[in-house]
Structures are given as structure tokens and as C-alpha cells.
Design an enzyme around this catalytic site. Structure first.
Site, PDB file in Angstrom:
ATOM      1  N   ASP A 216      57.040 117.223  78.692  1.00 33.89           N
ATOM      2  CA  ASP A 216      57.748 118.393  79.205  1.00 33.89           C
ATOM      3  C   ASP A 216      59.094 118.522  78.486  1.00 33.89           C
ATOM      4  O   ASP A 216      59.767 117.522  78.224  1.00 33.89           O
ATOM      5  CB  ASP A 216      57.968 118.267  80.720  1.00 33.89           C
ATOM      6  CG  ASP A 216      56.651 118.330  81.490  1.00 33.89           C
ATOM      7  OD1 ASP A 216      55.632 118.747  80.905  1.00 33.89           O
ATOM      8  OD2 ASP A 216      56.650 117.964  82.684  1.00 33.89           O
ATOM      9  N   ARG A 281      41.531 122.163  91.742  1.00 34.96           N
ATOM     10  CA  ARG A 281      42.793 121.419  91.775  1.00 34.96           C
ATOM     11  C   ARG A 281      43.965 122.377  91.569  1.00 34.96           C
ATOM     12  O   ARG A 281      43.856 123.340  90.807  1.00 34.96           O
ATOM     13  CB  ARG A 281      42.783 120.347  90.675  1.00 34.96           C
ATOM     14  CG  ARG A 281      44.027 119.533  90.619  1.00 34.96           C
ATOM     15  CD  ARG A 281      43.867 118.275  89.774  1.00 34.96           C
ATOM     16  NE  ARG A 281      45.113 117.552  89.828  1.00 34.96           N
ATOM     17  CZ  ARG A 281      46.119 117.733  88.986  1.00 34.96           C
ATOM     18  NH1 ARG A 281      46.009 118.569  87.983  1.00 34.96           N
ATOM     19  NH2 ARG A 281      47.245 117.063  89.141  1.00 34.96           N
TER      20      ARG A 281
HETATM   21  O1  AKG Z   1      48.575 119.750  86.695  1.00 32.20           O
HETATM   22  C1  AKG Z   1      49.166 118.709  86.412  1.00 32.20           C
HETATM   23  O2  AKG Z   1      48.996 117.671  87.021  1.00 32.20           O
HETATM   24  C2  AKG Z   1      50.109 118.689  85.246  1.00 32.20           C
HETATM   25  C3  AKG Z   1      50.898 119.945  85.068  1.00 32.20           C
HETATM   26  C4  AKG Z   1      51.873 119.845  83.951  1.00 32.20           C
HETATM   27  O3  AKG Z   1      51.908 118.891  83.238  1.00 32.20           O
HETATM   28  C5  AKG Z   1      52.834 120.920  83.697  1.00 32.20           C
HETATM   29  O4  AKG Z   1      52.783 121.985  84.355  1.00 32.20           O
HETATM   30  O5  AKG Z   1      53.694 120.716  82.814  1.00 32.20           O
HETATM   31 FE   FE2 Z   2      53.709 118.834  82.027  1.00 33.00          FE
END
Ligand code: AKG
Ligand code: FE2
Length: 360
Positions: A216, A281
């Protein structure tokens, strides 16, 4: 959106709920070549009310770059309402969701994963990014009235901001950093975005990818996942480890900007999301960063210009997002002041996009 933009958008956007067999464009060979590890050591779980929480946070940052937190102070009722709001949004008819589609050069709105342009295959997910007020999108999605959708989002962002600020100070404190060491002081005025991710059940989950491997571009990310596993973190020397959902716990990912601030003492975590055959999910990521005009650089307390030179040059968040949008998982090496370090790049890293990429 103009008619032409809508057509381009439709070519890329497919209603995953209507697909009964995994198309070739969604079939990933790299899922098999990077299998999940059988490691039994789980991602650390830290009780934020523990007097030693700071020490545990420091250790988790050094070893994993990801941890789960309990006793975090976010009311369960708010987590449930936020999850319900996410469900309400993603369960709208596909055509309705497209009314709030992200513009081709935009960041907020409904659409495919924003890192899609870096990969040759499509991901089994849909996303909704909210940067500013949700009202504008809510009006398009629910012209007859969106109920409490906007209130829940605003409340969630407010509470997450407090928590992110607290966790940020635990991370900085574990590095020996005090309030007076941070020139940009009040990280309370931080910028943030909310990323809602939906992963419909998938007819061939072993060959599909929900969200491809990325780090991120934040200081940190706080993630709420519904009671369905799918998130995996990559640990050096171990491989992919599933971050199992724990009722009421939240996941904290260390982002690239903490790697810069900490002069590489803490690394951002490479992570991805897998899908499954039966369950839908949902995850909600609070993407937390500094005020956009602040220059983020290795903290002077952690460098001495002789033995420990700064490893990264100073960048603002928006400048870094631009670098990430161009170079994706290689972005950190582009702001590095020393020889490029090894970076993990999964898939096609050719730059085809000049959009901001908040994740990945
Ligand atoms: O859905 C997830 O567990 C990861 C989401 C993710 O990594 C993000 O939105 O940056
Ligand atoms: Fe992420």
C-alpha cells in the site's frame, strides 16, 4: 461520463456474479507458482490495551509488516454497520453501480481494482473508492435516498482516523520517535481514503486472483475483513501466509511511507487477496497518509549521514502516488538514494497508466 467513456468502461467491467465458468482473461498461472505457505506461525495479534503494546507493534513491524489489533476502540456496531453498507452497495444491480463508476482518470467511484493496468490478467473483484464526501456517489446509486449510507461512512472515517493516529504513534514510538521529532507534527490532519473491496464467490478459485500482490502507498492501512479468509501477507523466507479473520479484530498493514520514514527499519508488507468458491468476501480498507503537501523523508533521528545515511529522498504523498502509478511495485526503488534494492514484481510491470494508485 460521456457515452464513449461508458463504452470503454463497459469493455473492462464485467458483472462477475453472472459468470459461471472462469474466462481465460481471469485465469492466472502465477497463483499456482506462488502457493500459500503451510507455516503455522500466524500474523501477530496485538491487544492495544496491553501496556506493552508499543513493544509488540515494533516487533510485528520489524518481522512481518502486518499485524491484527484487538481492543482497538472501534465499536462493533460501527464495524457491522459499515459492513452492511458495503454489502448494500455491492448488491445493487450492476448497471446501477456503473452510474457511480470511477472516471478513466479519476480515483473515486466504482470500478475494477486500480492496480489492474499493471497485470495482464483481470482480477476477480470489484471496488469502490471514496476520497471525499460520499454524498455525490450515493445520490447516483440511490436516487430515491441512500438511507444511512453516508452517515455510516462519515462516522467510520472519523473513528478510523483516531485509531490510525494512535497506531501511527505506537509505530513511531517503537522507533524512539517523539512528537517533537516530527516536523509535520499533527498527523491528525492526515489524508485518507476508504477502499471497499468485494470478491464474489468464484467458479474456479484456485486459478483466480482477487487482488494481486502489492504494497500500500500509505503510512498504514487499517483493514476490516468480513468473516471470510482471503487476505494473504508475504513473509520473507516463508511465503504467503493467510491473515485469518478474527471476530472484531482489525488488520494493520505497514505502507510504503512508513518504510521511507523509518529509513527501511520497517518494511511495507506485500499482500494479496484470494477468492473462494462459496462465499462472498468483503473488505474495507482505510488508507491513511500524511497531509498531501508534507514531504516524507527518513526521520533524522534514525540517520546520521555517516554510518546510517538516509536511504530515500523526500517525497510528498501525491508525488509518491505518481511514482507508484508509473512504476508500481518498483516505486520505492525510484525514490531510493542508493542502488536499487531487490523488489518483488508480480506480472506485467509495464506502465500503462498515469492515474493515482492509492494501493499497490
Ligand atoms: O481485501 C483484502 O483483504 C485486501 C485489500 C487491499 O489490500 C487493499 O484494498 O489495498
Ligand atoms: Fe492493499
Amino acid at each position: 461520463m460521456s457515452l464513449q467513456q461508458q463504452n470503454v468502461f463497459r469493455e473492462k467491467h464485467v458483472d462477475l456474479n453472472s459468470i459461471k465458468e472462469l474466462p481465460d482473461s481471469y485465469t492466472w498461472s502465477s497463483v499456482d507458482s506462488c502457493p500459500s505457505s503451510n507455516s503455522s506461525e500466524p500474523v501477530p495479534v496485538i491487544n492495544l490495551e496491553d501496556p506493552n503494546a508499543m513493544k509488540h507493534v515494533g516487533h510485528a513491524c520489524k518481522t512481518w509488516g502486518v499485524f491484527q489489533v484487538t481492543n482497538h476502540g472501534i465499536p462493533t456496531s460501527l464495524l457491522n454497520s459499515m459492513e452492511a453498507s458495503g454489502r448494500k452497495l455491492f448488491s445493487l444491480p450492476f448497471q446501477q453501480k456503473l452510474k457511480a463508476a470511477r472516471l478513466p482518470d479519476g480515483v473515486s467511484g466504482y470500478g475494477v481494482a486500480r492496480i489492474s493496468s499493471f497485470f495482464p490478467k483481470l482480477m476477480w473483484s470489484e471496488g469502490f473508492t471514496l476520497v471525499d464526501s460520499p454524498h455525490h456517489h450515493a445520490q447516483k446509486l440511490w436516487p430515491q435516498g441512500s438511507g444511512n449510507f453516508c452517515d455510516v461512512i462519515e462516522e467510520y472515517k472519523k473513528e478510523m482516523n483516531k485509531l490510525a493516529n494512535k497506531v501511527m504513534w505506537l509505530i513511531l514510538g517503537s522507533l524512539g520517535i517523539k512528537k517533537e521529532d516530527i516536523k509535520w507534527g499533527e498527523i491528525k490532519e492526515a489524508c485518507a481514503a476508504l477502499q471497499l473491496n468485494s470478491y464474489p464467490s468464484c467458479p474456479d478459485p484456485d486459478r483466480a486472483m482477487g487482488l494481486a500482490a502489492h504494497t500500500d502507498s500509505t503510512l498504514l492501512t487499517i483493514l476490516h475483513q468480513n468473516n471470510t479468509s482471503g487476505l494473504q501477507a508475504h513473509r520473507e523466507g516463508v511465503g504467503w501466509v493467510t491473515v485469518e479473520p478474527i471476530e472484531g479484530a482489525l488488520v494493520v498493514n505497514i505502507g510504503d511511507l512508513v518504510q521511507i520514514l523509518s529509513n527501511g527499519l520497517y518494511s511495507s508488507v506485500l499482500h494479496r487477496a484470494m477468492v473462494n468458491r462459496t462465499q462472498h468476501r468483503l473488505s474495507i480498507a482505510y488508507l491513511y497518509g500524511p497531509p498531501s503537501n508534507v514531504r516524507i523523508a527518513p526521520l533524522s533521528k534514525l540517520t546520521d549521514n555517516v554510518n546510517i545515511p538516509p536511504l530515500y529522498r523526500a517525497v510528498t504523498w501525491s508525488e509518491y502516488l505518481g511514482t507508484k502509478a508509473k512504476h508500481f511495485n518498483k516505486a520505492l526503488s525510484f525514490v531510493s538514494l542508493c542502488a536499487p534494492t531487490s523488489v518483488f514484481v508480480d506480472g506485467n510491470d509495464n506502465n500503462k497508466s498515469n492515474k493515482s494508485v492509492l494501493v499497490g
